[in-house]
Design a protein around this motif. Structure first.
Motif, mmCIF file in Angstrom:
data_model
loop_
_atom_site.group_PDB
_atom_site.id
_atom_site.type_symbol
_atom_site.label_atom_id
_atom_site.label_comp_id
_atom_site.label_asym_id
_atom_site.label_seq_id
_atom_site.Cartn_x
_atom_site.Cartn_y
_atom_site.Cartn_z
ATOM 1 N N ILE A 1 0.838 -1.204 0.000
ATOM 2 C CA ILE A 1 0.000 0.000 0.000
ATOM 3 C C ILE A 1 0.875 1.257 0.000
ATOM 4 O O ILE A 1 0.610 2.212 -0.740
ATOM 5 C CB ILE A 1 -0.945 -0.004 1.219
ATOM 6 N N LEU A 2 1.923 1.252 0.828
ATOM 7 C CA LEU A 2 2.835 2.397 0.864
ATOM 8 C C LEU A 2 3.518 2.599 -0.485
ATOM 9 O O LEU A 2 3.679 3.729 -0.956
ATOM 10 C CB LEU A 2 3.875 2.197 1.961
ATOM 11 N N ILE A 3 3.913 1.508 -1.117
ATOM 12 C CA ILE A 3 4.571 1.595 -2.417
ATOM 13 C C ILE A 3 3.618 2.135 -3.470
ATOM 14 O O ILE A 3 4.017 2.878 -4.375
ATOM 15 C CB ILE A 3 5.128 0.219 -2.831
ATOM 16 N N THR A 4 2.340 1.786 -3.357
ATOM 17 C CA THR A 4 1.345 2.289 -4.306
ATOM 18 C C THR A 4 1.302 3.813 -4.286
ATOM 19 O O THR A 4 1.297 4.464 -5.338
ATOM 20 C CB THR A 4 -0.046 1.726 -3.978
ATOM 21 N N PHE A 5 1.290 4.389 -3.079
ATOM 22 C CA PHE A 5 1.327 5.853 -2.968
ATOM 23 C C PHE A 5 2.690 6.392 -3.414
ATOM 24 O O PHE A 5 2.784 7.469 -4.005
ATOM 25 C CB PHE A 5 1.037 6.288 -1.529
ATOM 26 N N GLY A 6 3.739 5.618 -3.134
ATOM 27 C CA GLY A 6 5.074 6.040 -3.538
ATOM 28 C C GLY A 6 5.238 6.091 -5.046
ATOM 29 O O GLY A 6 5.958 6.950 -5.571
ATOM 30 N N LEU B 1 -2.086 -5.843 -9.156
ATOM 31 C CA LEU B 1 -2.874 -5.296 -10.267
ATOM 32 C C LEU B 1 -3.059 -3.792 -10.090
ATOM 33 O O LEU B 1 -2.897 -3.011 -11.041
ATOM 34 C CB LEU B 1 -4.239 -5.985 -10.340
ATOM 35 N N ILE B 2 -3.370 -3.378 -8.866
ATOM 36 C CA ILE B 2 -3.551 -1.955 -8.578
ATOM 37 C C ILE B 2 -2.232 -1.205 -8.768
ATOM 38 O O ILE B 2 -2.186 -0.144 -9.401
ATOM 39 C CB ILE B 2 -4.084 -1.759 -7.149
ATOM 40 N N GLN B 3 -1.153 -1.768 -8.217
ATOM 41 C CA GLN B 3 0.156 -1.120 -8.321
ATOM 42 C C GLN B 3 0.582 -0.962 -9.778
ATOM 43 O O GLN B 3 0.984 0.126 -10.208
ATOM 44 C CB GLN B 3 1.201 -1.938 -7.574
ATOM 45 N N ILE B 4 0.499 -2.038 -10.539
ATOM 46 C CA ILE B 4 0.959 -2.004 -11.928
ATOM 47 C C ILE B 4 0.028 -1.149 -12.783
ATOM 48 O O ILE B 4 0.479 -0.465 -13.709
ATOM 49 C CB ILE B 4 1.079 -3.435 -12.481
ATOM 50 N N GLY B 5 -1.265 -1.140 -12.453
ATOM 51 C CA GLY B 5 -2.193 -0.270 -13.169
ATOM 52 C C GLY B 5 -1.856 1.193 -12.969
ATOM 53 O O GLY B 5 -1.854 1.987 -13.925
ATOM 54 N N ILE B 6 -1.539 1.567 -11.736
ATOM 55 C CA ILE B 6 -1.142 2.946 -11.440
ATOM 56 C C ILE B 6 0.190 3.274 -12.096
ATOM 57 O O ILE B 6 0.361 4.348 -12.687
ATOM 58 C CB ILE B 6 -1.074 3.166 -9.915
ATOM 59 N N GLN B 7 1.146 2.335 -12.018
ATOM 60 C CA GLN B 7 2.454 2.572 -12.619
ATOM 61 C C GLN B 7 2.349 2.740 -14.131
ATOM 62 O O GLN B 7 3.008 3.602 -14.719
ATOM 63 C CB GLN B 7 3.393 1.407 -12.284
#
Length: 290
Positions: free
Chosen positions: A26-31, A99-105
């Protein structure tokens, strides 16, 4: 989440997710979002693509789309387990974090291209020939996005074997492009001897973040070496690029001077072209009618 999943793996592989890994994810997602902001701001203020490799923009965008296509298909297996009730809420959420992380990235990476296309279009500091190449990159990335959407629809609607085939093909291509996408940018920066529009603060965040992201992928339930090795190599190459930029700007102290000279040259060329265009228009208006 693995890029390459064996056909005999069931829902049990997603059980026992780590709370610590969930928090880090979760922290990495915001990062991820925060790391791209310095690059957007730099493009907004610079209004030029000077220093950004068009091949880097192309490979970076396409590698992100390949990764997103892969993870949408692979994560659908876990979503099926969630719908059937074989996974509890915590494990379901954890199974979709990548999926959320890579979608945002993916979105953030493509936004670099979008910002360049819209913010430098009418700028005197933008090399016009370079801009035309970037427009072509935009066309290719758009086409790739359409093809990937079709692949996702076919993969989700088809058999499990077809889904694996499409997902693994995209995973292989994603791994290849993720590894090599920094090479054109390293070459461009080495040739120019300055970072230009490339953001050093972005790389300062993303380089260590890449190693942390690699670790979270490594410790994710169901992970395979193929899901994190490309990010490990990419973080190492980005670290090389960052070291080059720091060397030119802070060690040799020539980055700003060379960048200013390049921008001045582009402005002079654009002004010269504009004067020629106005002169041609005046000549056409003053020519006698036959």
């Amino acid at each position: 989440m693995s890029y390459f999943v064996k056909r005999d793996e069931g829902c049990s592989i997603y059980d026992g997710a780590s709370t610590v890994n969930l928090i880090f994810s979760i922290l990495i997602t915001f990062g991820i979002i925060a790391s791209y902001i310095p690059q957007y701001v730099r493009i907004y203020h610079k209004r030029t693509s000077e220093g950004l490799s068009t091949n880097f923009l192309l490979l970076g965008s396409c590698s992100s789309i390949f990764t997103l296509t892969n993870i949408i298909l692979i994560s659908s297996i876990a979503r099926t387990c969630c719908i059937s009730g074989e996974l509890n809420m915590f494990n379901c959420i954890n199974s979709q974090l990548n999926l959320i992380q890579i979608g945002i990235q993916c979105t953030c990476a493509i936004l670099i291209l979008v910002f360049v296309l819209f913010l430098t279009k009418h700028s005197l500091k933008q090399d016009k020939l370079e801009y035309q190449r970037i427009v072509q990159v935009g066309h290719w990335v758009t086409l790739h996005g359409v093809v990937s959407l079709i692949q996702v629809i076919i993969g989700l609607a088809g058999s499990r074997n077809l889904l694996y085939t499409i997902a693994n093909t995209n995973g292989l291509l994603s791994t290849l492009l993720t590894v090599v996408k920094y090479l054109p940018q390293i070459h461009t920066t080495y040739k120019l001897k300055h970072p230009g529009t490339l953001s050093i603060p972005m790389m300062c965040i993303q380089t260590p973040g890449g190693f942390v992201f690699t670790a979270t992928l490594y410790f994710t339930k169901g992970s395979h070496w193929s899901s994190w090795v490309s990010y490990l190599v990419a973080a190492s190459l980005q670290g090389t690029l960052l070291a080059l930029c720091i060397y030119y700007v802070y060690v040799k102290g020539q980055g700003e001077e060379l960048e200013r000279e390049a921008i001045d040259r582009i402005i002079q060329e654009n002004l010269h072209d504009e004067v020629d265009r106005i002169q041609e228009d005046d000549d056409e208006e003053g020519s006698p009618l036959l």
